[in-house]
Design a protein around this motif. Structure first.
Motif, short mmCIF file in Angstrom:
data_model
loop_
_atom_site.label_atom_id
_atom_site.label_comp_id
_atom_site.label_asym_id
_atom_site.label_seq_id
_atom_site.Cartn_x
_atom_site.Cartn_y
_atom_site.Cartn_z
N ASP A 1 0.85 -1.17 -0.09
CA ASP A 1 -0.13 -0.16 -0.01
C ASP A 1 0.69 1.35 0.03
O ASP A 1 0.23 2.40 0.09
N LEU A 2 2.09 1.01 -0.14
CA LEU A 2 3.07 2.38 -0.13
C LEU A 2 2.68 3.17 -1.53
O LEU A 2 2.57 2.61 -2.44
N VAL A 3 2.53 4.53 -1.09
CA VAL A 3 2.38 5.38 -2.21
C VAL A 3 3.53 6.40 -2.65
O VAL A 3 3.96 6.93 -1.52
N TYR A 4 4.09 6.55 -3.86
CA TYR A 4 4.98 7.34 -4.20
C TYR A 4 4.45 8.49 -4.72
O TYR A 4 3.70 8.54 -5.60
N ASP A 5 5.17 9.62 -4.86
CA ASP A 5 5.08 10.76 -5.75
C ASP A 5 5.31 10.30 -7.19
O ASP A 5 6.00 9.77 -7.35
N GLU A 6 4.26 10.67 -8.08
CA GLU A 6 4.62 10.49 -9.61
C GLU A 6 5.38 11.93 -10.15
O GLU A 6 5.14 12.97 -9.86
N GLU A 7 6.39 11.28 -10.73
CA GLU A 7 7.46 12.36 -11.29
C GLU A 7 8.23 11.83 -12.22
O GLU A 7 8.60 10.50 -12.20
N ILE A 8 8.27 12.48 -13.53
CA ILE A 8 9.13 11.94 -14.40
C ILE A 8 10.57 12.41 -14.60
O ILE A 8 10.84 13.60 -14.34
N LEU A 9 11.43 11.54 -14.48
CA LEU A 9 12.87 11.74 -14.35
C LEU A 9 13.60 11.47 -15.56
O LEU A 9 13.27 10.63 -16.25
N ASP A 10 14.70 12.40 -15.85
CA ASP A 10 15.73 12.11 -16.88
C ASP A 10 16.57 10.83 -16.56
O ASP A 10 16.73 10.71 -15.10
N ALA A 11 17.58 10.40 -17.15
CA ALA A 11 18.44 9.51 -17.16
C ALA A 11 19.53 10.00 -15.59
O ALA A 11 19.75 9.27 -15.03
N GLU A 12 20.00 11.09 -15.88
CA GLU A 12 20.79 11.69 -14.81
C GLU A 12 20.04 11.69 -13.46
O GLU A 12 20.63 11.29 -12.40
N GLN A 13 18.91 12.04 -13.39
CA GLN A 13 17.77 12.00 -12.08
C GLN A 13 17.82 10.60 -11.70
O GLN A 13 17.94 10.50 -10.36
N ALA A 14 17.52 9.91 -12.40
CA ALA A 14 17.17 8.43 -12.21
C ALA A 14 18.56 7.75 -11.59
O ALA A 14 18.26 7.12 -10.67
N ALA A 15 19.53 7.90 -12.35
CA ALA A 15 20.97 7.64 -11.78
C ALA A 15 21.14 8.14 -10.31
O ALA A 15 21.45 7.22 -9.39
N ALA A 16 20.98 9.39 -10.09
CA ALA A 16 21.08 10.05 -8.79
C ALA A 16 19.99 9.14 -7.79
O ALA A 16 20.57 9.15 -6.75
N LEU A 17 19.15 9.12 -8.22
CA LEU A 17 17.99 8.48 -7.29
C LEU A 17 18.41 7.23 -6.83
O LEU A 17 18.36 6.67 -5.61
N ALA B 1 18.02 -0.42 -17.99
CA ALA B 1 16.85 0.13 -18.68
C ALA B 1 16.79 -0.61 -20.01
O ALA B 1 15.57 -0.95 -20.16
N ALA B 2 17.81 -0.68 -20.73
CA ALA B 2 17.62 -1.42 -22.18
C ALA B 2 17.19 -2.93 -21.74
O ALA B 2 16.62 -3.54 -22.63
N ARG C 1 11.26 4.46 -20.42
CA ARG C 1 10.68 4.41 -21.94
C ARG C 1 11.95 5.10 -22.55
O ARG C 1 12.45 6.20 -22.15
N HIS C 2 11.94 4.65 -23.77
CA HIS C 2 12.84 5.43 -24.60
C HIS C 2 12.05 6.23 -25.67
O HIS C 2 11.70 5.62 -26.55
N LEU C 3 12.02 7.46 -25.49
CA LEU C 3 11.37 8.32 -26.43
C LEU C 3 12.36 9.34 -27.02
O LEU C 3 13.19 10.09 -26.55
N ALA C 4 12.48 9.50 -28.46
CA ALA C 4 13.14 10.41 -29.37
C ALA C 4 14.76 10.34 -29.04
O ALA C 4 15.24 11.44 -28.68
N GLY C 5 15.41 9.20 -28.51
CA GLY C 5 16.63 9.31 -28.34
C GLY C 5 16.87 9.36 -26.94
O GLY C 5 18.23 9.61 -26.57
N THR C 6 16.18 9.74 -26.06
CA THR C 6 16.46 9.92 -24.61
C THR C 6 15.58 8.81 -23.72
O THR C 6 14.67 8.40 -24.15
N TRP C 7 16.01 8.73 -22.52
CA TRP C 7 15.12 7.54 -21.50
C TRP C 7 14.68 8.46 -20.65
O TRP C 7 15.00 9.75 -20.17
N ARG C 8 13.47 8.12 -20.32
CA ARG C 8 12.57 8.71 -19.31
C ARG C 8 12.19 7.73 -18.43
O ARG C 8 11.85 6.41 -18.61
N PHE C 9 12.07 8.05 -16.91
CA PHE C 9 11.76 7.05 -15.74
C PHE C 9 10.78 7.66 -14.94
O PHE C 9 10.65 8.94 -14.90
N SER C 10 9.76 6.98 -14.44
CA SER C 10 8.86 6.99 -13.53
C SER C 10 9.49 7.19 -12.12
O SER C 10 9.94 5.93 -11.79
N ARG C 11 9.34 8.12 -11.31
CA ARG C 11 10.02 7.93 -9.97
C ARG C 11 9.25 7.10 -9.08
O ARG C 11 9.81 6.05 -8.57
#
Length: 142
Positions: A81-97, A109-110, A117-127
């Motif tokens: 039942d844990l709930v986390y904040d929804e936020e979209i991160l780029d690769a640098e932010q995800a690596a730091a997290l 990720a690959a 998600r790999h979109l337009a040559g960049t990776w995106r991550f849901s926190r």
């Protein structure tokens, strides 16, 4: 020649150079869990391998744990039942997290180890998805 170029002072392979995840942050390393539980890191790795601790294995040596999940289990509650904040991160932010290097993150990720998600040559991550994958399922009862 400085200490870093001779190999001393470097973090273990796959971990970010500044692998200083805060002890009060949502993601813990094996070292954090060992210190919190009062055991050595080998014991933590063995417990994770047995399935006693929910974790995410990014590489053979890099494990990450959800601090909120560990706290819920410590108090005998389910982590489902844990709930986390929804936020979209780029690769640098995800690596730091997660406290890992970019190469480790992008390989995971690959390979589909972490949600991305790999979109337009960049990776995106849901926190929220990253934090949920640290604790993939409620513990088995019994």
């Amino acid at each position: 020649m400085d200490a870093l170029s001779r190999g001393r002072g470097r973090p273990p392979r796959g971990q970010a150079p500044a692998d200083l995840l805060p002890a009060d942050g949502p993601v813990w390393t094996t070292t954090h869990v060992a210190a919190f539980q009062g055991v050595d890191e080998r014991t933590v790795r063995r417990a994770a391998a047995r399935g006693d601790l929910h974790h995410l294995r990014l590489t053979s040596r890099v494990l990450r744990f959800s601090r909120p999940c560990l706290m819920e289990h410590l108090h005998g509650r389910s982590c489902a039942d844990l709930v986390y904040d929804e936020e979209i991160l780029d690769a640098e932010q995800a690596a730091a997290l997660l406290g890992v290097g970019m190469t480790t993150l992008l390989r995971a990720a690959a390979a589909g180890v972490i949600p991305s998600r790999h979109l337009a040559g960049t990776w995106r991550f849901s926190r929220a998805a990253l934090l949920r994958c640290l604790c993939p399922e409620p513990p088995a009862t019994g």
